[in-house]
Write an enzyme that holds these catalytic residues in place. Structure first.
Site, PDB file in Angstrom:
ATOM      1  N   ASP A   8       0.862  -1.168   0.000  1.00  0.00           N
ATOM      2  CA  ASP A   8       0.000   0.000   0.000  1.00  0.00           C
ATOM      3  C   ASP A   8       0.904   1.224   0.000  1.00  0.00           C
ATOM      4  O   ASP A   8       2.132   1.104  -0.048  1.00  0.00           O
ATOM      5  CB  ASP A   8      -0.965  -0.023   1.190  1.00  0.00           C
ATOM      6  N   ILE A  64       3.548  -5.750   1.468  1.00  0.00           N
ATOM      7  CA  ILE A  64       3.973  -4.860   2.546  1.00  0.00           C
ATOM      8  C   ILE A  64       2.856  -3.859   2.806  1.00  0.00           C
ATOM      9  O   ILE A  64       2.421  -3.150   1.910  1.00  0.00           O
ATOM     10  CB  ILE A  64       5.266  -4.117   2.178  1.00  0.00           C
ATOM     11  N   CYS A  65       2.420  -3.809   4.060  1.00  0.00           N
ATOM     12  CA  CYS A  65       1.397  -2.866   4.487  1.00  0.00           C
ATOM     13  C   CYS A  65       2.042  -1.865   5.451  1.00  0.00           C
ATOM     14  O   CYS A  65       2.818  -2.253   6.320  1.00  0.00           O
ATOM     15  CB  CYS A  65       0.257  -3.611   5.184  1.00  0.00           C
ATOM     16  N   GLY A  66       1.722  -0.616   5.296  1.00  0.00           N
ATOM     17  CA  GLY A  66       2.301   0.424   6.132  1.00  0.00           C
ATOM     18  C   GLY A  66       1.962   0.318   7.603  1.00  0.00           C
ATOM     19  O   GLY A  66       2.650   0.865   8.448  1.00  0.00           O
ATOM     20  N   THR A  67       0.906  -0.400   7.939  1.00  0.00           N
ATOM     21  CA  THR A  67       0.550  -0.539   9.346  1.00  0.00           C
ATOM     22  C   THR A  67       1.361  -1.630   9.995  1.00  0.00           C
ATOM     23  O   THR A  67       1.442  -1.763  11.162  1.00  0.00           O
ATOM     24  CB  THR A  67      -0.952  -0.849   9.545  1.00  0.00           C
TER      25      THR A  67
END
Length: 67
Positions: A8, A64-67
């Site tokens: 994201d 890959i998720c920013g959270t």
């Protein structure tokens, strides 16, 4: 070896670093986004990566998720 990458907008910078590292190691990378830090929906990117893997276009993917 071919790895499909996706993230994201929050994970964009890490994805770009990982992509550069993998390419330096001779790994073929297919990047399905995000293309920049403009907000995108993580599930949309995840679906694209999963669909390509389920069709046999690669046996590996990294999301890959920013959270």
């Amino acid at each position: 070896m071919k790895i499909i990458l996706g993230s994201d907008h929050g994970g964009f910078e890490l994805k770009e670093d990982l992509k550069a590292y993998l390419q330096e190691k001779g790994v073929q990378v297919l990047d399905l986004g995000a293309r920049d830090e403009t907000p995108v929906d993580y599930p949309d990117i995840g679906r694209k990566v999963a669909e390509k893997i389920s069709r046999g276009e690669s046996s590996r993917g990294i999301l890959i998720c920013g959270t």
